[in-house]
Write a protein that holds these residues in place. Sequence first.
Motif, PDB file in Angstrom:
ATOM      1  N   VAL A   7     -29.479  20.908 -14.316  1.00  0.00           N
ATOM      2  CA  VAL A   7     -29.752  20.367 -12.983  1.00  0.00           C
ATOM      3  C   VAL A   7     -29.723  21.457 -11.914  1.00  0.00           C
ATOM      4  O   VAL A   7     -30.559  21.479 -11.006  1.00  0.00           O
ATOM      5  N   ILE A   8     -28.748  22.377 -12.016  1.00  0.00           N
ATOM      6  CA  ILE A   8     -28.623  23.440 -11.019  1.00  0.00           C
ATOM      7  C   ILE A   8     -28.946  24.787 -11.658  1.00  0.00           C
ATOM      8  O   ILE A   8     -28.859  24.944 -12.879  1.00  0.00           O
ATOM      9  N   ASN A   9     -29.299  25.751 -10.818  1.00  0.00           N
ATOM     10  CA  ASN A   9     -29.606  27.097 -11.296  1.00  0.00           C
ATOM     11  C   ASN A   9     -28.459  28.047 -10.982  1.00  0.00           C
ATOM     12  O   ASN A   9     -27.971  28.074  -9.850  1.00  0.00           O
ATOM     13  N   ALA A  10     -28.033  28.815 -11.977  1.00  0.00           N
ATOM     14  CA  ALA A  10     -27.072  29.884 -11.702  1.00  0.00           C
ATOM     15  C   ALA A  10     -27.793  30.918 -10.844  1.00  0.00           C
ATOM     16  O   ALA A  10     -28.851  31.436 -11.237  1.00  0.00           O
ATOM     17  N   PRO A  11     -27.259  31.259  -9.661  1.00  0.00           N
ATOM     18  CA  PRO A  11     -27.994  32.084  -8.690  1.00  0.00           C
ATOM     19  C   PRO A  11     -27.997  33.582  -9.000  1.00  0.00           C
ATOM     20  O   PRO A  11     -27.365  34.381  -8.327  1.00  0.00           O
ATOM     21  N   PHE A  12     -28.726  33.968 -10.044  1.00  0.00           N
ATOM     22  CA  PHE A  12     -28.963  35.372 -10.334  1.00  0.00           C
ATOM     23  C   PHE A  12     -30.269  35.484 -11.098  1.00  0.00           C
ATOM     24  O   PHE A  12     -30.836  34.479 -11.531  1.00  0.00           O
ATOM     25  N   GLY A  13     -30.760  36.722 -11.259  1.00  0.00           N
ATOM     26  CA  GLY A  13     -32.029  36.919 -11.959  1.00  0.00           C
ATOM     27  C   GLY A  13     -33.175  36.260 -11.220  1.00  0.00           C
ATOM     28  O   GLY A  13     -33.271  36.329  -9.988  1.00  0.00           O
ATOM     29  N   LYS A  26     -30.054  37.579   3.348  1.00  0.00           N
ATOM     30  CA  LYS A  26     -28.865  38.413   3.430  1.00  0.00           C
ATOM     31  C   LYS A  26     -27.637  37.532   3.584  1.00  0.00           C
ATOM     32  O   LYS A  26     -27.628  36.566   4.329  1.00  0.00           O
ATOM     33  N   SER A  27     -26.592  37.894   2.845  1.00  0.00           N
ATOM     34  CA  SER A  27     -25.357  37.127   2.890  1.00  0.00           C
ATOM     35  C   SER A  27     -24.235  37.993   2.350  1.00  0.00           C
ATOM     36  O   SER A  27     -24.451  38.824   1.464  1.00  0.00           O
ATOM     37  N   ILE A  28     -23.046  37.797   2.871  1.00  0.00           N
ATOM     38  CA  ILE A  28     -21.887  38.544   2.356  1.00  0.00           C
ATOM     39  C   ILE A  28     -21.553  38.102   0.937  1.00  0.00           C
ATOM     40  O   ILE A  28     -20.797  38.772   0.242  1.00  0.00           O
ATOM     41  N   PHE A  29     -22.130  36.974   0.507  1.00  0.00           N
ATOM     42  CA  PHE A  29     -21.857  36.468  -0.830  1.00  0.00           C
ATOM     43  C   PHE A  29     -22.851  36.976  -1.863  1.00  0.00           C
ATOM     44  O   PHE A  29     -22.722  36.670  -3.048  1.00  0.00           O
ATOM     45  N   LEU A  30     -23.862  37.729  -1.420  1.00  0.00           N
ATOM     46  CA  LEU A  30     -24.823  38.316  -2.352  1.00  0.00           C
ATOM     47  C   LEU A  30     -24.391  39.737  -2.690  1.00  0.00           C
ATOM     48  O   LEU A  30     -24.175  40.561  -1.798  1.00  0.00           O
ATOM     49  N   ILE A  60     -21.930  35.742  -5.468  1.00  0.00           N
ATOM     50  CA  ILE A  60     -20.581  36.097  -5.903  1.00  0.00           C
ATOM     51  C   ILE A  60     -20.019  35.116  -6.930  1.00  0.00           C
ATOM     52  O   ILE A  60     -19.184  35.477  -7.768  1.00  0.00           O
ATOM     53  N   ILE A  61     -20.492  33.870  -6.923  1.00  0.00           N
ATOM     54  CA  ILE A  61     -19.999  32.883  -7.869  1.00  0.00           C
ATOM     55  C   ILE A  61     -20.327  33.279  -9.308  1.00  0.00           C
ATOM     56  O   ILE A  61     -19.596  32.935 -10.245  1.00  0.00           O
ATOM     57  N   VAL A  62     -21.430  34.020  -9.497  1.00  0.00           N
ATOM     58  CA  VAL A  62     -21.840  34.409 -10.851  1.00  0.00           C
ATOM     59  C   VAL A  62     -20.874  35.420 -11.459  1.00  0.00           C
ATOM     60  O   VAL A  62     -20.366  35.200 -12.570  1.00  0.00           O
ATOM     61  N   PRO A  63     -20.586  36.554 -10.801  1.00  0.00           N
ATOM     62  CA  PRO A  63     -19.607  37.466 -11.395  1.00  0.00           C
ATOM     63  C   PRO A  63     -18.208  36.873 -11.499  1.00  0.00           C
ATOM     64  O   PRO A  63     -17.475  37.202 -12.446  1.00  0.00           O
ATOM     65  N   LEU A  64     -17.826  35.999 -10.580  1.00  0.00           N
ATOM     66  CA  LEU A  64     -16.514  35.368 -10.685  1.00  0.00           C
ATOM     67  C   LEU A  64     -16.436  34.489 -11.937  1.00  0.00           C
ATOM     68  O   LEU A  64     -15.452  34.524 -12.685  1.00  0.00           O
ATOM     69  N   ALA A  65     -17.484  33.702 -12.157  1.00  0.00           N
ATOM     70  CA  ALA A  65     -17.529  32.875 -13.365  1.00  0.00           C
ATOM     71  C   ALA A  65     -17.603  33.752 -14.611  1.00  0.00           C
ATOM     72  O   ALA A  65     -16.989  33.450 -15.639  1.00  0.00           O
ATOM     73  N   GLY A  66     -18.358  34.864 -14.520  1.00  0.00           N
ATOM     74  CA  GLY A  66     -18.475  35.776 -15.648  1.00  0.00           C
ATOM     75  C   GLY A  66     -17.157  36.434 -16.000  1.00  0.00           C
ATOM     76  O   GLY A  66     -16.829  36.599 -17.179  1.00  0.00           O
ATOM     77  N   VAL A  67     -16.380  36.814 -14.982  1.00  0.00           N
ATOM     78  CA  VAL A  67     -15.071  37.419 -15.230  1.00  0.00           C
ATOM     79  C   VAL A  67     -14.155  36.425 -15.939  1.00  0.00           C
ATOM     80  O   VAL A  67     -13.443  36.779 -16.894  1.00  0.00           O
ATOM     81  N   LEU A  68     -14.163  35.171 -15.491  1.00  0.00           N
ATOM     82  CA  LEU A  68     -13.337  34.152 -16.136  1.00  0.00           C
ATOM     83  C   LEU A  68     -13.765  33.941 -17.584  1.00  0.00           C
ATOM     84  O   LEU A  68     -12.924  33.915 -18.497  1.00  0.00           O
TER      85      LEU A  68
END
Length: 322
Positions: free
Chosen positions: A33-39, A46-50, A121-129
Motif C-alpha cells: 500500500v505504501i512506498n518505502a521512500p528511497f530509490g 528539500k528536507s532535513i529528513f532527506l 531518514i525513516i529508511v536508514p532508521l528501519a534498516g539499522v533496526l
Amino acid sequence: MFKLSANGAKIAYNACRKWFAIVSMMIGPVLFVINAPFGRFALNGKSIFLLDGRKSWIVMELVSPLMFIDTFLNSPLSRGEPVSFEPSLAQYVLAGAYLTHYLNRAIVSPLRTPSRSKSHIIVPLAGVLFNTLNGFLMGTYLSSPAAFAYLSRSQPTFFVGLSIWAIGFAGNLIHDEILLNIRRKANSKPDGKATRSSGKTTENEDENIPEHYAIPYGMLYKYISYPNYFCEWIEWFGYALAASPFPFDTSSLGYAVRTLRSPSIIFEPSSVFAPRLTPPWIFLLNEIVLMLPRAYKGHRWYQERFRDSYPKERKVIVPFVW
C-alpha cells in the motif's frame, strides 16, 4: 558491546527470533500500500529528513556485519555450557559467506554506484533496526552449540546449500552490474539523456523519470523485472539450507500453520515459538515478505513510466510464474 548472561542471552535470542519473524510478516502486506521512500520512490524536494543516499545506505548496512562479528566471536548461547568448543570449519565458512555478502552490499556496491537517490531518514532508521536484529540472530545462531552439532555431522545439504548460495550471490552481482551500467551511461551523457535502444528515455518521453533509471536488459532481465531480488532469495535459501535443518518436518508443519493463523501466537512464550525456525530461515522469510511488495510496485512503476517500451512478457520476480 555489553554481554548478557547465559540465561539472558537465551531469552533475548528467542524474543528476537519470534518478533523478528512476526513483525516482518505484519509489515510485508502494508508495503503493498505504501512506498518505502528511497530509490525510485524517493521523495522530491528539500528536507532535513532527506539524507545522502550513498552514505545512509553504507551506515545502515554496516550494522549487520558488525553485529554479526560481535555475536559470532562472543558466542552468547555458549555461555554456561559445560564443554567449550571452537567453531568448526563449516561455521567459519558460513561466517565468511555472510560477511562476503555484506562486504559487497555495504561497501563495494555503494562505492561503485555512480549516483543514488536521497533517502528519507525513516529508511536508514528501519534498516539499522533490521540489521541489528538480523546480525545478532545470525551471529548468535551460527556460533551456538546447536549449529556446531548440526554442522559437525557430514551433511550433504551443506555443500549443496553453499553451492546454491554461490550461484545466487553471483547472480546478484551480475544483475546489479547491469543496473550500474545504466547509471554509468546516464552520467556519461552531458544532458543525462540516452537513446531508447540503450534503455534510456528520449527527449520526447516522460520527463519525470529520474535520469539514472532506464529499462534494463540481459540475463534474467529477459524474464523478470527484479532478477537481483530473485537471485538474493536463491542466495539466502542456499545459505539457510547449508546452515540449519529445514524448518518444518511433517509433525511441526501442521503446528506452524495453526499457530500462524491464530492470534494466540502473539502471547505464547518466545522459547516455544516455532522451535525449528532458525535465524537463517527467518532471514529468508523476511527477505521474501519485505522485498516482494517492492518488486511488485517497482514492476508497476516500470510499466507506467515506460509504457509500450517496457517488455510485456516480463514477470515481476519469478521467471514464467509471477
